[in-house]
Each structure stands twice: as C-alpha cells, then as structure tokens.
Design a protein around this motif. Structure first.
Motif, PDB file in Angstrom:
ATOM      1  N   LYS A  85      55.375  29.426 -26.589  1.00 31.63           N
ATOM      2  CA  LYS A  85      56.690  28.758 -26.516  1.00 31.63           C
ATOM      3  C   LYS A  85      56.594  27.335 -25.948  1.00 31.63           C
ATOM      4  O   LYS A  85      57.550  26.568 -25.999  1.00 31.63           O
ATOM      5  CB  LYS A  85      57.640  29.575 -25.626  1.00 31.63           C
ATOM      6  N   VAL A  86      55.435  27.005 -25.350  1.00 32.72           N
ATOM      7  CA  VAL A  86      55.329  25.698 -24.679  1.00 32.72           C
ATOM      8  C   VAL A  86      55.357  24.572 -25.708  1.00 32.72           C
ATOM      9  O   VAL A  86      54.592  24.555 -26.660  1.00 32.72           O
ATOM     10  CB  VAL A  86      54.048  25.620 -23.802  1.00 32.72           C
ATOM     11  N   ARG A  87      56.270  23.636 -25.459  1.00 36.05           N
ATOM     12  CA  ARG A  87      56.483  22.525 -26.399  1.00 36.05           C
ATOM     13  C   ARG A  87      55.729  21.278 -25.940  1.00 36.05           C
ATOM     14  O   ARG A  87      55.320  20.448 -26.730  1.00 36.05           O
ATOM     15  CB  ARG A  87      57.995  22.270 -26.449  1.00 36.05           C
ATOM     16  N   LEU A  88      55.575  21.129 -24.599  1.00 40.95           N
ATOM     17  CA  LEU A  88      54.943  19.919 -24.065  1.00 40.95           C
ATOM     18  C   LEU A  88      54.169  20.233 -22.788  1.00 40.95           C
ATOM     19  O   LEU A  88      54.642  20.996 -21.940  1.00 40.95           O
ATOM     20  CB  LEU A  88      56.023  18.873 -23.726  1.00 40.95           C
ATOM     21  N   THR A  98      62.715  17.122 -13.102  1.00 43.06           N
ATOM     22  CA  THR A  98      63.822  17.647 -12.295  1.00 43.06           C
ATOM     23  C   THR A  98      65.131  17.555 -13.072  1.00 43.06           C
ATOM     24  O   THR A  98      65.946  18.484 -13.076  1.00 43.06           O
ATOM     25  CB  THR A  98      63.943  16.847 -10.970  1.00 43.06           C
ATOM     26  N   GLN A  99      65.326  16.422 -13.741  1.00 39.15           N
ATOM     27  CA  GLN A  99      66.543  16.239 -14.543  1.00 39.15           C
ATOM     28  C   GLN A  99      66.614  17.285 -15.658  1.00 39.15           C
ATOM     29  O   GLN A  99      67.667  17.850 -15.933  1.00 39.15           O
ATOM     30  CB  GLN A  99      66.548  14.808 -15.114  1.00 39.15           C
ATOM     31  N   LEU A 100      65.468  17.574 -16.262  1.00 40.50           N
ATOM     32  CA  LEU A 100      65.441  18.562 -17.350  1.00 40.50           C
ATOM     33  C   LEU A 100      65.787  19.962 -16.822  1.00 40.50           C
ATOM     34  O   LEU A 100      66.436  20.747 -17.513  1.00 40.50           O
ATOM     35  CB  LEU A 100      64.079  18.567 -18.049  1.00 40.50           C
ATOM     36  N   ILE A 101      65.366  20.239 -15.589  1.00 38.39           N
ATOM     37  CA  ILE A 101      65.750  21.527 -14.969  1.00 38.39           C
ATOM     38  C   ILE A 101      67.270  21.582 -14.853  1.00 38.39           C
ATOM     39  O   ILE A 101      67.908  22.565 -15.222  1.00 38.39           O
ATOM     40  CB  ILE A 101      65.106  21.684 -13.560  1.00 38.39           C
ATOM     41  N   ASN A 102      67.861  20.461 -14.373  1.00 37.75           N
ATOM     42  CA  ASN A 102      69.327  20.409 -14.221  1.00 37.75           C
ATOM     43  C   ASN A 102      70.040  20.602 -15.556  1.00 37.75           C
ATOM     44  O   ASN A 102      71.164  21.070 -15.604  1.00 37.75           O
ATOM     45  CB  ASN A 102      69.759  19.062 -13.620  1.00 37.75           C
ATOM     46  N   GLU A 103      69.376  20.205 -16.619  1.00 35.45           N
ATOM     47  CA  GLU A 103      69.984  20.351 -17.945  1.00 35.45           C
ATOM     48  C   GLU A 103      69.728  21.740 -18.549  1.00 35.45           C
ATOM     49  O   GLU A 103      70.075  21.994 -19.694  1.00 35.45           O
ATOM     50  CB  GLU A 103      69.429  19.262 -18.880  1.00 35.45           C
ATOM     51  N   GLY A 104      69.056  22.591 -17.782  1.00 38.74           N
ATOM     52  CA  GLY A 104      68.874  23.975 -18.214  1.00 38.74           C
ATOM     53  C   GLY A 104      67.593  24.251 -18.983  1.00 38.74           C
ATOM     54  O   GLY A 104      67.416  25.334 -19.545  1.00 38.74           O
ATOM     55  N   LYS A 105      66.681  23.277 -19.003  1.00 35.28           N
ATOM     56  CA  LYS A 105      65.419  23.508 -19.721  1.00 35.28           C
ATOM     57  C   LYS A 105      64.475  24.372 -18.871  1.00 35.28           C
ATOM     58  O   LYS A 105      64.571  24.406 -17.637  1.00 35.28           O
ATOM     59  CB  LYS A 105      64.723  22.171 -20.000  1.00 35.28           C
ATOM     60  N   GLU A 106      63.563  25.036 -19.545  1.00 33.85           N
ATOM     61  CA  GLU A 106      62.586  25.911 -18.870  1.00 33.85           C
ATOM     62  C   GLU A 106      61.372  25.052 -18.476  1.00 33.85           C
ATOM     63  O   GLU A 106      60.570  24.674 -19.341  1.00 33.85           O
ATOM     64  CB  GLU A 106      62.175  27.006 -19.858  1.00 33.85           C
TER      65      GLU A 106
END
Ligand code: PMP
Length: 372
Positions: free
Chosen positions: A135-138, A103-111
C-alpha cells in the motif's frame, strides 16, 4: 571573519553571477513566447536540464525547476499523494520541509509512518523494511543529514523499497549531498531527488527536482503549464542558468578531498574537555556538530559571531536547532542544548579552520568560566 555555516548557505560564485546577469539583462525573454529570441531562451532551458542531468549522473528522467529545495520536497511528497488507502513512509530525522509536511498530511487524515533512526544517525534499515508493504505510495529519506552530516545508504534503501514496497516512489532530499559527495544518480535507483542552488554557490530561491517518471506526479500549482505542467509560472531563467553554471563549476572530487583534510585538521585542533563531536561511520566531511557541555549553543553562536560564523542545527528552524536529530542519536538533552554546527567549504584554508577551532575553544572556556 571565518565563515563556517556553509550548510546554511554559500555565496554566489563569480561564474554563476556572470551567468545570472547575462540571462537577466541581455537574454531576458519569456521562454513561453514564440518569437525567435524567446525560443532561444526556451532552448537554453532545455539544454540546462540535460547539463544538470549530466552532473546528476542520470541517464533517464526529467528535471523540474523550482524555487528551491523546500518547494522541490513539497512537490515530491505532496505531488505523490493520492486519494484512498495509500501509506507514506518518512525517515524520522528529515528537514523541516519534509517533516512538517508529513505532520500536515497526518492532520489531513493520511496514513503516515516514521522509520526509526539508528544510534549512528542512519535510518534503521530493518525498521524501514518492517514499515513497507504493497500500500506504500511514497518513501522519503534524506541523503546527508543537515545537522549531523550522517550519510544514509541510498542504494541500499532503494533496494529495500523496490523489494518490499513495489508500488512506492522513492524520494531523496539530496540538498546536502549534491555537488558535495561524488555519486551517480543512475546507480542509486531513486524516483525523485531534490536539490537547492544556494548550497553550492548558486543563487538563493532556485532549485530542482529530478523526476524519473513525470506521469507519476501531480502539480501543486496550476497555471500556464510550464515545467511539464508540474510547476506552472514563468521560469526563473537567470536563476536556473546560474544554478547550472554553479554546479558545473564545482570539482566535486577535488573539493571533497580538500574538505576532508580541512575537517581532519579542525578535529585535531578542537580536541578539548567539554566539547563532544558528533561523529559517525558514514559522514559527510562538510558538516560537523559540536555539543558544548554546560553552555547554550545560541550563546556560543553569538559570542563567536565577530570572528567565526557558525550555525545551529538547521538555519531554517534555528529555534529548534535540529534537536530531534540529535535526540534520535541518543544524545542527552543537556548536551543537545549546547549544539553548534560547523560546515566547511573548499574555499577555506587550513589556517582558517585551525584559527576557527582555537577561537571556538577560547570562547567556550571563557563562557564556562563566566557561568561558574
Ligand atoms: N533540505 C535540506 C536537507 C536542507 O538543508 C535545506 C536547506 N536548509 C532544505 C531542504 C531547504 O532548501 P531551500 O533553502 O532551498 O528551501
């Protein structure tokens, strides 16, 4: 008192306690110092990594010691993040230490993408495949769910990840599987695997992240460069040594068989109208959720607490009690409200679990009667 909240935590075993005192009191030297006593501690840590890898059944890779699985999960996920157009894929029923970070990563603009859960509680393998691309990194998916005990097929997931997201790292939160299910990491083909010592009779505040390729991770904290530069800070030597000793003291196969018997005996006894057992085809015998119809799970926990200690979905987010996991499996809200989690340990006896089941039934009946 019968303790049935072993998925929340377990008591320190004697072997680990002795080891902890030895390394905290007699061999307390800072492993980064250069005199001979300190070098011996550093050597012991190095050996501890190899001992832990042996228990993991890992032929290659490294171990980064952490303050527990919450940190190991954060290091795995955030440490894999990169600038740019990368995508990150999560199962939708992860522990809060992964889910809230997503959720935090979404807030930071990550896909960020979440993979659906099947009705049997396992990740939806077809949906996983659909979410993957170059494109998937993880990809992050837990081994054993801490609320339902449902086991994901990790070898199957890694095959899908390798085929459809060849650039992705595959992280597994293995907290409720390690030292409980017999498995070999080398057969699972994962890049990152988190564990926590206090779930298998080690100390609290210690854990580890297995890392297949150190070069692919970035640190979260910077400092003296300990733990291959990925986790700076003086190592918790006593805790680490106690964790490894605790892991070595577990007879995984013997305990698994014992706990399976305990669970089956418990299941036979708990049979009662109003109590729904969350069962699945692939399920750890260590964890069992019971939905108590018409009552509040929290009230059940408190009514039982003088005789039997049980948990709610997840101790770390007891207020939410893992609702999202049971929702994903399609259980109705009114049933989910009455969820309690039973989690076993090999130190229990059959008479303990039978007694506990009888008490749970009796308290449930009392509560239902009161609410009439
Ligand atoms: N993942 C899972 C599946 C867990 O059950 C837990 C513990 N509740 C954690 C992560 C967090 O572990 P720790 O307590 O070591 O931070």
């Amino acid at each position: 008192m019968i303790y049935l909240d072993n998925a929340a935590t377990t008591p320190l075993c004697e072997e680990a306690a002795k080891e902890q005192v030895f390394w905290a009191c007699s061999n307390f030297y800072n492993p980064s110092a250069t005199y001979i006593e300190a070098v011996k501690v550093s050597q012991a840590l190095k050996e501890a990594r190899e001992r832990l890898k042996a228990i993991f059944g890992a032929k290659e890779g490294d171990i980064i010691f952490t303050s527990g699985a919450t940190e190991a999960n954060n290091l795995a996920v955030r440490g894999s993040c990169r600038e740019g157009k990368a995508e990150y894929v999560f199962s939708s029923v992860e522990h809060a230490s992964v889910n809230n970070l997503a959720t935090q990563l979404i807030n930071e603009g990550k896909e960020i993408k979440f993979v659906k859960t099947q009705k049997n509680g396992e990740i939806d393998y077809e949906d996983l495949q659909k979410q993957l691309n170059e494109k998937v990194r993880l990809v992050s998916c837990m081994f054993v769910n801490n609320v339902t005990g449902v086991i994901n097929d990790i070898a199957k997931i890694s095959k899908i990840v390798r085929q459809y997201a060849p650039k992705a790292l595959f992280h597994v939160d293995g907290v409720q599987a390690f030292c409980k299910l017999p498995f070999k990491l080398s057969a699972l083909d994962v890049d990152l695997f988190s564990i926590s010592a206090h779930k298998f009779h080690g100390p609290k505040g210690v854990g580890a992240l297995f890392v297949n390729n150190l070069a692919k991770l970035k640190p979260l904290v910077y400092g003296g460069g300990q733990e291959a530069g990925l986790r700076s800070g003086t190592e918790n030597v006593a805790g680490i040594m106690a964790m490894v000793k605790a892991a070595e003291s577990v007879d995984i196969t013997k305990n698994y068989e014992k706990v399976l018997k305990l669970r089956n005996a418990f299941l036979k006894e708990i049979n009662m109208e109003g109590l729904t057992i969350v069962k699945a085809e692939n399920q750890s015998p260590y964890i069992l959720t019971i939905l108590c119809k018409g009552v509040n799970g929290e009230t059940m926990v408190r009514m039982l607490e003088n005789e039997v200690i049980v948990g709610r979905g997840s101790a770390c987010s007891a207020k939410k009690a893992g609702n999202h996991v049971l929702e994903a499996m399609g259980y109705r809200q009114d049933l989910i409200k009455g969820a309690i989690r039973i989690s076993f340990d090999a130190s229990l006896s059959e008479s303990d679990v039978l007694k506990a089941a009888k008490i749970i039934k009796q308290k449930y009946a009392e509560l239902v009667e009161k609410l009439k």
